[in-house]
Motif scaffolding. Structure first.
Motif, PDB file in Angstrom:
ATOM      1  N   ALA A 194       2.463  -6.513   0.559  1.00  0.00           N
ATOM      2  CA  ALA A 194       1.377  -7.188   2.439  1.00  0.00           C
ATOM      3  C   ALA A 194       2.918  -6.948   3.295  1.00  0.00           C
ATOM      4  N   GLU A 195       3.721  -7.204   2.465  1.00  0.00           N
ATOM      5  CA  GLU A 195       5.260  -7.367   3.571  1.00  0.00           C
ATOM      6  C   GLU A 195       5.336  -6.109   4.247  1.00  0.00           C
ATOM      7  N   PHE A 196       5.528  -5.006   3.569  1.00  0.00           N
ATOM      8  CA  PHE A 196       5.352  -3.449   3.879  1.00  0.00           C
ATOM      9  C   PHE A 196       4.708  -3.239   4.187  1.00  0.00           C
ATOM     10  N   TRP A 197       3.516  -3.500   4.397  1.00  0.00           N
ATOM     11  CA  TRP A 197       2.151  -3.109   4.418  1.00  0.00           C
ATOM     12  C   TRP A 197       2.531  -3.585   6.518  1.00  0.00           C
ATOM     13  N   GLU A 198       2.693  -4.825   6.477  1.00  0.00           N
ATOM     14  CA  GLU A 198       2.749  -5.553   7.762  1.00  0.00           C
ATOM     15  C   GLU A 198       3.546  -4.611   8.555  1.00  0.00           C
ATOM     16  N   LYS A 199       5.438  -4.545   7.892  1.00  0.00           N
ATOM     17  CA  LYS A 199       6.039  -3.990   8.716  1.00  0.00           C
ATOM     18  C   LYS A 199       6.507  -2.483   9.050  1.00  0.00           C
TER      19      LYS A 199
END
Length: 421
Positions: A194-199
């Motif tokens: 989820a963090e990688f997708w947002e960033k």
């Protein structure tokens, strides 16, 4: 619930049935012969034949992209729960914590889970295995009991580097082993995705970005820097086009090669060939580094060198997520015409195609190798071993402006070099 003895008998019987099916089924027999020819495998002894056909049965895919076990399951419903267990079996490295009368208490190096493994052969046949040694083995779970289908190697307790390297290699081949029997690890991976997708979405404002293997390491470094400090800079200098799109086999990309770890740490820029590479973000699975992505897309519109091999690789490889195939289908009207010609199939919709070629992704818990490495304490352990080796060998010192060998994507002076100063 069947007893352990009954389960062992069921597993053995099912394996025998599958081997007989491979020998008798015309489609599988022809596919197996083609598999031997494509991989230049020559069999001289019965033992070699047994080893090869078992590997083909458990690990390989047919030429049309369907796993051999999945083909068997769809054509034979006998002992279906055993087939499910075989499909979910995986190879890994396990540290022997205690030797019991008929089992081993072990720790899975990739997930940290504590397990009790029951061998499918008598313990007396495994006398060479000692406490605290590491075993490279294929395990299968049935009714919450874990069995050892086969032991491939025994690694001394004093050779942590070899055990760690082998464990990471297996984890990259089957990312599920990163969280096997460890729900906290799985939740950690989901949070990281989820963090990688947002960033990634904030950084590139697209699902992918394309450059060459000579620039991809710097592009990864740029993304990691953005992920950590949210400062967007001009990255146009990191975008590069290949002179000509073509599909080639790159030895350094082969995870079966014994030097794959050294190649991975060395980076894509160290490869002799120049080819296109994409950073691709998958909302369910995380960040992928996909060589020849642009080449694959052009295969549907141009006469690309080794076009059929490229299309087949993307459609059948478990290294390529279904989202890439979906994107190709949505952007090429002739998608199924080209695909069916290459695979010699007659697929008419995406769901049918993925059901037959991307069975490993049916379970949404398949995470990208990048995400599993990023969250792997084992990988950090390996880097620690590498760093100690570098300190003991002055000639192998890392330059301050070189990429840090820990895999963070940052320059050494801003990463481990800064920590050690």
């Amino acid at each position: 619930m069947p007893s352990v003895v009954d389960s062992l008998n069921l597993i053995s019987k099912t394996m025998e049935n599958i081997l007989d099916f491979v020998a008798q089924d015309e489609v599988l027999s022809n596919d197996f012969r083609e598999y031997l020819e494509l991989n230049n495998i020559e069999i001289e002894t019965e033992r070699e034949f047994n080893n090869v056909i078992i590997q083909y049965m458990l690990d390989m895919k047919m030429q049309n992209g369907l796993r051999v076990l999945e083909y068997y399951r769809r054509n034979n419903k006998t002992y279906d729960e055993i087939i499910d267990a075989l499909l979910n079996s995986f190879c890994g490295v396990f540290k022997i914590e205690k030797i019991l009368s008929n089992a081993y208490d072990v720790e899975c190096l990739t997930s940290g889970a504590k397990l009790t493994l029951i061998p499918m052969v008598k313990m007396s046949h495994l006398k060479q295995i000692g406490r605290y040694d590491f075993i490279q083995a294929r395990i299968l779970e049935l009714d919450n009991v874990q069995y050892i289908l086969e032991i491939y190697d025994v690694i001394s307790e004093y050779n942590l580097y070899a055990a760690t390297t082998s464990a990471i290699k297996y984890m990259l081949q089957n990312p599920k082993s990163a969280y096997f029997k460890n729900e906290d690890k799985r939740k950690q991976l989901e949070k990281s995705v989820a963090e990688f997708w947002e960033k990634f979405s904030d950084c590139f404002e697209n699902q992918f970005v394309i450059t060459t293997n000579k620039k991809i390491d710097k592009l990864i470094e740029y993304f990691n820097k953005f992920r950590l400090d949210n400062q967007k800079e001009d990255y146009s200098g990191l975008i590069e086009k290949v002179e000509k799109n073509r599909y080639i086999k790159v030895q350094e990309l082969n995870c079966d090669d014994e030097t794959f770890m050294q190649n991975a740490i060395g980076g894509f820029s160290s490869h002799k060939e120049i080819y296109d590479v994409a950073l691709w973000i998958d909302k369910k699975r995380g960040l992928y580094i996909i060589p020849f992505f642009e080449t694959f897309m052009k295969c549907f519109q141009e006469d690309i060198e080794n076009k059929n091999e490229c299309i087949k690789e993307f459609l059948t490889s478990d290294k390529i997520p279904p989202s890439v195939i979906k994107y190709a289908k949505e952007n090429n009207e002739n998608f199924f015409e080209v695909v069916n010609k290459v695979l010699k199939t007659n697929f008419s919709n995406l769901e049918e195609l993925l059901f037959n070629t991307k069975t490993a992704f049916i379970d949404s818990g398949v995470f990208s190798p990048v995400i599993t490495l990023f969250n792997s304490e084992l990988f950090s352990t390996l880097i620690g071993i590498e760093e100690k080796s570098q300190k003991d060998t002055p000639k192998s010192e890392v330059g301050r402006n070189d990429l840090c060998p820990c895999g963070s994507g940052l320059k050494y002076k801003k990463c481990c070099g800064n920590k050690n100063s």
